[in-house]
Enzyme design. Structure first.
Site, PDB file in Angstrom:
ATOM      1  CE  LYS A   1      -5.482  -5.266   3.950  1.00  0.00           C
ATOM      2  NZ  LYS A   1      -6.543  -4.090   4.353  1.00  0.00           N
TER       3      LYS A   1
ATOM      4  CG  ASP B   1      -1.894  -1.095   1.072  1.00  0.00           C
ATOM      5  OD1 ASP B   1      -3.052  -0.694   0.573  1.00  0.00           O
ATOM      6  OD2 ASP B   1      -1.917  -2.254   1.494  1.00  0.00           O
TER       7      ASP B   1
END
Length: 376
Positions: free
Chosen positions: A128, A117
């Site tokens: 995650k 991300d």
């Protein structure tokens, strides 16, 4: 145009990743066993995805590949990955998150590849939650751990992963289990009491030392500043242009170490000491430790805060920033700070927090108590 560009980038990530996968040692026969976490396929991006792009490329090139799909609780994005792989005809097996360690330990996994991300300039990668645990297990069992992401995921203004904010998700994501009931109707089942305390971070950060390589649309590189600058030389040039400007700022900030600041967050008013700083791009990050003193709140832990140092002002005597519910006043005049400490002792202990902060902040800024307000 953006979608078309992403398709091209994902295809490039797939081919660069395929080159890496071809070099991975297969521990059991001819099949390459790859493990994933979360969903980084075409459902998450566009056509091929990031972490799944090399898997699809390997499968399409005729390389025997099998994927261990980590379920990725509590949102279970691994179920999306399993569905994707099934649509593409890629052999796969869904596993509970906690089963990853034993599979890696038993040599049933040849490589782990995940998306990201956010990637910091030094190669630290946020993904995650649960990714870091897999990276640790890979390091312990000498299994390559790859992170695949495009340029848009890389933040060259972020010095390292510890600056990446971690989202705290809704606790009901953990308390409730969603699925289909016996009639095939979507429903939610409570697995915890509503008042059960829950921590539900969305991401974790894997340090660069645990990452075998970063795979981007421009190629593969070590998870490091030098590696990323090698793939993106224009960013190296931009940082060099900022460096001269940052040098002057760093000299100013260096003189601020071990000085005391006034800090307020919510109902907490405390003093802190600036113990370190980092300058990255237009941001300077200060690292602070609490200073215990009568008249101020106690119990704070060491923390850090970042600010665009273009806002540095007050003739380099004071520095102030307002962001969300946090208000900082960093004054580097030791004599004034000692006077502030003495003034804090004169305020009533049960004074309203807002009024107390108003009094301290006014004294801090102007060196004297505010004039009393006479209301009719």
């Amino acid at each position: 145009a953006i979608a078309e560009e992403e398709v091209v980038q994902n295809q490039a990530i797939g081919q660069h990743g395929l080159t890496q996968l071809r070099q991975v040692t297969r521990r059991h026969g001819t099949t390459l066993n790859v493990m994933t976490h979360c969903n980084a396929g075409w459902l998450a991006t566009v056509d091929g995805g990031t972490a799944l792009a090399p898997v699809y490329a390997a499968h399409d090139a005729g390389l025997p590949v099998h994927v261990w799909v980590s379920e990725t609780r509590p949102r279970n994005q691994g179920l999306l990955t399993a569905w994707e792989l099934a649509q593409h005809g890629v052999p796969h097996t869904l596993i509970a998150d906690n089963a990853a360690g034993i599979l890696l330990q038993e040599g049933k996994v040849d490589a782990v590849i995940v998306g990201a991300d956010r990637i910091a300039r030094n190669g630290d990668a946020a993904n995650k939650v649960g990714t870091y645990l897999k990276a640790l297990a890979c390091a312990d069992n000498e299994i390559p751990f790859f992170v695949a992401a495009p340029r848009s995921t890389i933040d060259f203004d972020l010095p390292g992963g510890r600056h990446i904010p971690i989202e705290e998700r809704d606790a009901d994501e953990f308390r409730l289990v969603h699925g289909l009931d016996a009639r095939g109707v979507p429903s939610a089942l409570s697995q915890l009491p509503a008042k059960e305390a829950v921590v539900n971070p969305a991401f974790d950060v894997t340090p660069n030392r645990l990452i075998t390589a970063l795979i981007t649309e421009r190629g593969t590189c070590p998870a490091s500043q030098a590696g990323l600058f090698g793939l993106y030389p224009e960013e190296a040039q931009r940082k060099q242009a900022l460096f001269k400007r940052n040098q002057k700022a760093a000299q100013v900030f260096q003189s601020r170490l071990d000085k005391v600041a006034l800090y307020r967050e919510g109902r907490t008013i405390t003093l802190c000491k600036i113990v370190d700083f980092e300058v990255g791009g237009h941001l300077v990050t200060f690292y602070a430790e609490p200073v215990t003193h009568p008249g101020f709140s106690e119990g704070m832990k060491p923390w850090h805060f970042s600010i665009n140092w273009d806002y540095f002002f007050y003739d380099a005597e004071c520095w102030a920033a307002d962001c969300q519910f946090v208000h900082w006043r960093v004054n580097f005049d030791d004599e004034r700070m000692e006077t502030l400490k003495a003034y804090a002792l004169t305020l009533p202990p049960d004074m309203d927090t807002n009024e107390r902060y108003h009094q301290l902040n006014h004294f801090f800024t102007y060196g004297k108590a505010p004039e009393p307000t006479n209301l009719p």
